[in-house]
Write a protein that holds these residues in place. Structure first.
Motif, PDB file in Angstrom:
ATOM      1  N   GLU A 101      78.881  41.862  39.541  1.00  0.00           N
ATOM      2  CA  GLU A 101      77.898  40.759  39.529  1.00  0.00           C
ATOM      3  C   GLU A 101      76.888  40.962  38.404  1.00  0.00           C
ATOM      4  OE1 GLU A 101      76.871  41.042  43.705  1.00  0.00           O
ATOM      5  OE2 GLU A 101      78.916  40.409  44.168  1.00  0.00           O
ATOM      6  N   ALA A 173      88.620  40.562  44.524  1.00  0.00           N
ATOM      7  CA  ALA A 173      88.602  41.017  45.931  1.00  0.00           C
ATOM      8  C   ALA A 173      87.174  41.148  46.464  1.00  0.00           C
ATOM      9  CB  ALA A 173      89.324  42.359  46.047  1.00  0.00           C
ATOM     10  N   ILE A 174      86.180  40.960  45.601  1.00  0.00           N
ATOM     11  CA  ILE A 174      84.794  41.160  46.047  1.00  0.00           C
ATOM     12  C   ILE A 174      84.271  39.909  46.725  1.00  0.00           C
ATOM     13  CG2 ILE A 174      82.433  41.618  45.301  1.00  0.00           C
ATOM     14  CD1 ILE A 174      83.515  43.308  43.049  1.00  0.00           C
ATOM     15  N   GLY A 175      83.914  40.064  47.987  1.00  0.00           N
ATOM     16  CA  GLY A 175      83.304  38.972  48.734  1.00  0.00           C
ATOM     17  C   GLY A 175      84.249  37.808  49.007  1.00  0.00           C
ATOM     18  N   GLY A 209      86.478  49.265  46.254  1.00  0.00           N
ATOM     19  CA  GLY A 209      85.594  48.228  46.786  1.00  0.00           C
ATOM     20  C   GLY A 209      86.244  46.865  46.663  1.00  0.00           C
ATOM     21  N   GLY A 210      86.000  46.017  47.640  1.00  0.00           N
ATOM     22  CA  GLY A 210      86.560  44.662  47.617  1.00  0.00           C
ATOM     23  C   GLY A 210      87.047  44.296  48.996  1.00  0.00           C
ATOM     24  N   LEU A 230      83.037  51.362  48.408  1.00  0.00           N
ATOM     25  CA  LEU A 230      81.799  50.623  48.156  1.00  0.00           C
ATOM     26  C   LEU A 230      81.946  49.313  48.928  1.00  0.00           C
ATOM     27  CD1 LEU A 230      79.075  50.305  46.759  1.00  0.00           C
ATOM     28  CD2 LEU A 230      80.259  49.522  44.707  1.00  0.00           C
ATOM     29  N   ILE A 231      81.009  49.083  49.835  1.00  0.00           N
ATOM     30  CA  ILE A 231      81.172  47.996  50.803  1.00  0.00           C
ATOM     31  C   ILE A 231      80.014  47.000  50.679  1.00  0.00           C
ATOM     32  CG2 ILE A 231      81.516  47.506  53.269  1.00  0.00           C
ATOM     33  CD1 ILE A 231      81.725  50.842  53.293  1.00  0.00           C
ATOM     34  N   GLY A 232      80.357  45.732  50.538  1.00  0.00           N
ATOM     35  CA  GLY A 232      79.330  44.690  50.453  1.00  0.00           C
ATOM     36  C   GLY A 232      79.087  44.069  51.816  1.00  0.00           C
ATOM     37  N   GLY A 233      79.715  42.911  52.054  1.00  0.00           N
ATOM     38  CA  GLY A 233      79.465  42.138  53.274  1.00  0.00           C
ATOM     39  C   GLY A 233      79.515  42.947  54.563  1.00  0.00           C
TER      40      GLY A 233
HETATM   41  C1  PEP Z   1      80.607  44.814  46.589  1.00  0.00           C
HETATM   42  O1  PEP Z   1      79.639  44.075  46.592  1.00  0.00           O
HETATM   43  O2  PEP Z   1      80.635  45.787  45.842  1.00  0.00           O
HETATM   44  C2  PEP Z   1      81.722  44.503  47.483  1.00  0.00           C
HETATM   45  C3  PEP Z   1      82.794  45.260  47.435  1.00  0.00           C
HETATM   46  O3  PEP Z   1      81.572  43.430  48.324  1.00  0.00           O
HETATM   47  P1  PEP Z   1      82.536  43.023  49.556  1.00  0.00           P
HETATM   48  O4  PEP Z   1      82.768  44.274  50.359  1.00  0.00           O
HETATM   49  O5  PEP Z   1      81.745  42.002  50.310  1.00  0.00           O
HETATM   50  O6  PEP Z   1      83.790  42.495  48.971  1.00  0.00           O
END
Ligand code: PEP
Length: 248
Positions: A101, A173-175, A209-210, A230-233
């Motif tokens: 981002e 794959a992110i978000g 991450g994703g 690495l985890i977002g949501g």
């Molecule tokens: C992130 O923001 O780095 C990410 C991996 O987000 P999400 O887990 O929501 O896909």
């Protein structure tokens, strides 16, 4: 063997009060799991305004935390930016660099990212350096070229002896809920591991991450060279973050 890393990227979510509530709950829940930190590292990346709240509650615990971005200079006339030095003064031990981002929306370029990593290293703050291809790049068969180029150019002038975390996050794959397949993750992680070793990096861990969720974390973690996530949501609620952190 290295501990697995579970890193929460809260993006632009959570007030300081909400951040405090999260950490209080997380600490209580972790406390109930024997030897939780013996094989895990936990990192929280709140937005800048919530960093102090997280810091005050993580002091004296094994929970690591840090900013989602820092400026390439430690201080000076850079209105609106966030300083790695100030984050360090709040006891931050880690920092995200080059999240997709930041690259896409804020047009951050490799040479700037390189300076950010160097500033963090100079302060003994561990950089978590994010890389990954877009859908168009994957479909054009350029995934590895893109990742190698991001590593080459974004980590050009850094000290390869120092510990580094690289997060491979396919942008598509992110978000999105579209997690990369096991085969896709396995292929990229194996190649990245090989590449980083060949480039002389001595102490690197590789995160995926994703769209990581409690339901897919166990399978993904079994893939060679996946050292964590690495985890977002799914990191916004202590319950789902902890389920991912304990998935097998
Ligand atoms: C992130 O923001 O780095 C990410 C991996 O987000 P999400 O887990 O929501 O896909």
């Amino acid at each position: 063997m290295n501990k697995k890393i579970y890193a929460a990227n809260w993006k632009l979510n959570k007030t300081p009060e909400e951040a405090r509530e999260f950490v209080i709950k997380l600490k209580n829940d972790i406390f109930k799991i024997p030897d939780f930190f013996s094989n895990r590292e936990v990192m929280i990346f709140p937005s800048a305004f919530a960093l102090e709240a997280v810091s005050s509650l993580c002091a004296g615990t094994d929970i690591q935390f840090g900013p989602q971005n820092v400026y390439a200079e430690k201080s000076g006339a850079f209105t609106g930016e966030n300083s790695a030095e100030v984050a360090k003064s709040l006891q931050a031990g880690v920092a995200l660099v080059g999240h997709s981002e930041r690259r896409e929306i804020f047009k951050e370029q490799d040479d700037t990212l390189n300076k950010k990593v160097a500033v963090l290293q100079s302060l003994q703050v561990l950089p978590v350096f994010c890389i990954g291809e877009t859908l168009a790049q994957r479909e054009a068969g350029k995934t590895l070229d893109v990742c190698y180029s991001q590593l080459n150019n974004g980590l050009k002038e850094i000290n390869k002896e120092l510990r580094l975390v690289v997060a491979y996050e396919p942008v598509w794959a992110i978000g999105t809920g579209k997690v990369a397949t096991k085969e896709q993750v396995a292929e990229v992680h194996a190649k990245l591991f090989e590449y980083l070793s060949s480039q002389g990096f001595k102490n690197v861990q590789l995160l995926y991450g994703g769209s990581v969720k409690p339901e897919n974390a166990g399978e993904l973690l079994k893939i060679p060279h996946v050292d964590g996530f690495l985890i977002g949501g799914a990191s916004l609620q202590p319950d789902s973050f902890l389920k991912i952190s304990t998935a097998q």
